[in-house]
Scaffold this motif. Structure first.
Motif, short mmCIF file in Angstrom:
data_model
loop_
_atom_site.label_atom_id
_atom_site.label_comp_id
_atom_site.label_asym_id
_atom_site.label_seq_id
_atom_site.Cartn_x
_atom_site.Cartn_y
_atom_site.Cartn_z
N LYS A 281 188.79 14.09 71.75
CA LYS A 281 190.09 13.64 71.29
C LYS A 281 191.03 13.42 72.48
O LYS A 281 191.08 14.23 73.40
CB LYS A 281 190.71 14.68 70.36
CG LYS A 281 190.21 14.61 68.93
CD LYS A 281 191.08 15.49 68.04
CE LYS A 281 190.73 15.30 66.58
NZ LYS A 281 191.61 16.08 65.71
N GLY B 267 193.59 10.23 64.93
CA GLY B 267 192.67 11.15 65.58
C GLY B 267 193.13 11.72 66.90
O GLY B 267 192.32 12.28 67.66
N TYR B 268 194.43 11.62 67.21
CA TYR B 268 194.93 12.17 68.47
C TYR B 268 195.33 13.64 68.31
O TYR B 268 195.78 14.05 67.24
CB TYR B 268 196.16 11.39 68.94
CG TYR B 268 195.88 9.99 69.43
CD1 TYR B 268 195.41 9.76 70.71
CD2 TYR B 268 196.10 8.89 68.60
CE1 TYR B 268 195.16 8.47 71.16
CE2 TYR B 268 195.86 7.61 69.03
CZ TYR B 268 195.39 7.40 70.32
OH TYR B 268 195.15 6.12 70.75
N GLN C 22 184.96 9.50 69.76
CA GLN C 22 185.18 10.42 68.66
C GLN C 22 184.97 11.88 69.06
O GLN C 22 185.59 12.77 68.52
CB GLN C 22 184.23 10.10 67.49
CG GLN C 22 184.59 8.80 66.76
CD GLN C 22 183.84 7.62 67.35
OE1 GLN C 22 183.58 7.58 68.55
NE2 GLN C 22 183.50 6.66 66.51
N GLN D 233 198.11 11.74 64.05
CA GLN D 233 197.06 12.54 63.42
C GLN D 233 196.07 11.67 62.66
O GLN D 233 194.86 11.90 62.72
CB GLN D 233 197.69 13.58 62.50
CG GLN D 233 198.41 14.70 63.24
CD GLN D 233 199.29 15.56 62.36
OE1 GLN D 233 199.50 15.23 61.19
NE2 GLN D 233 199.80 16.65 62.90
N GLN D 234 196.58 10.66 61.97
CA GLN D 234 195.70 9.75 61.24
C GLN D 234 194.77 9.00 62.20
O GLN D 234 193.63 8.66 61.85
CB GLN D 234 196.52 8.75 60.43
CG GLN D 234 197.21 9.35 59.23
CD GLN D 234 198.16 8.38 58.55
OE1 GLN D 234 198.21 7.19 58.87
NE2 GLN D 234 198.93 8.87 57.60
#
Length: 330
Positions: A58, A93-94, A55, A90-91
């Protein structure tokens, strides 16, 4: 989530011992049996080693479009695929690096993966593979089939189109195919829909080679090919229906028919492909095949995510269904 204390109680050791074992402390002197109990307890309790969490750092994905930015704006098909991919990334987390054709020099070295949208020559495929450890192709299959891919079920879509036209009374069916060149000018990509349409029309006893035309996936080419059909066949001998390889071609056909005072659908029916956002607003509203383009982009990112985080070795091909949207042109 299980805690160190939970694991210690299950393995019957101290919390400090659990912590040092799970962090592979080289100064710790415990037997293999004790280590085994700790690892098994952690596994059973679904303990996640905090050192494996990502986390705080990224990962970055590149979304590479074989079109230029200008070309993409003229073809909502690829635009929609890209938007679906970006939303999914994006959802998850990239970070995203967006690359268009002729911008390949902007690719960075720390990429976790590449989503390649469009048609790529063998040389381009190999270049993409050198740029990142994982590559997924959307709307294209490399010749060696060495990567995950997301495709459309073209064969079933063409069958549904022809069945619908036959059911509505058509016996003379034409096809206007699309033709594209790789962006490095090394060759052309052959649209598989052409062979599917030919094969199925032959099976139905309705095939006529004079009813087949091809050009670029553009409005102007659709218009020119319909003009060519009118000129070569004559208004009285035209097919009563045409299937177009994309909506842009279909819109060009509608323009040519209108200019030649041939009524749609009374005299000729037109079916497009893709169901772009403007298809329902033109006159007459376009009957077309809905392609779930945003889902194509999302699936591509999900396949990359699996490869990156699960070390999956098996190559996957996801084939998405389509839906015939009946409007006024057929």
């Amino acid at each position: 989530m299980a805690t160190l204390k939970d694991i210690a109680e299950k393995a019957e050791v101290s919390t400090s011992t659990v912590s040092r074992v799970l962090n592979y402390d080289p100064t710790l002197s415990v037997g293999d049996e004790t280590k085994k109990r700790i690892f098994e307890a952690a596994e059973e309790l679904e303990y996640k080693n905090y050192r494996k969490k990502t986390q705080n750092k990224k990962m970055k994905l590149a979304i590479v479009n074989w079109y230029t930015e200008e070309e993409e704006l003229n073809d909502l098909y690829y635009l929609s695929i890209r938007l679906g991919a970006e939303q999914q990334a994006q959802q998850m987390g990239y970070d995203i690096l967006r690359i268009y054709h002729k911008e390949e020099a902007k690719l960075e070295k720390d990429l976790a993966g590449i989503l390649a949208i469009g048609k790529f020559s063998p040389a381009q495929v190999e270049d993409l593979r050198r740029q990142a450890p994982q590559v997924c192709f959307v709307d294209y299959v490399p010749q060696d089939r060495g990567n995950d891919t997301v495709l459309i079920d073209f064969k079933e879509a063409m069958k549904k189109n022809i069945d619908y036209l036959i059911q509505t009374g058509h016996q003379k069916i034409g096809f206007i195919a699309g033709e594209e060149s790789y962006s490095d000018s090394s060759g052309t990509w052959t649209d598989p829909r052409t062979s599917y349409v030919r094969r199925y029309l032959k099976k139905q006893g309705l095939y006529n080679e004079n009813y087949f035309f091809k050009g670029a996936f553009r409005v102007e080419d659709g218009r020119e090919n319909m003009e060519k059909a009118i000129r070569l066949l004559g208004k009285e001998n035209l097919p009563t229906a045409f299937i177009a390889a994309n909506d842009a071609i279909a819109i060009g056909c509608l323009k040519a028919l209108y200019e030649n005072r041939i009524r749609v659908p009374e005299e000729i029916s037109i079916i497009g492909f893709n169901d772009i956002s403007t298809a329902k607003y033109i006159t007459p509203a376009l009957t077309t095949v809905k392609v779930y383009t945003e889902e194509m982009g999302r699936c591509g990112i999900q396949l990359l995510h699996e490869r990156i985080h699960e070390d999956r070795e098996a190559i996957k091909t996801v084939i998405l269904s389509t839906k015939l949207i009946k409007r006024d042109s057929a």
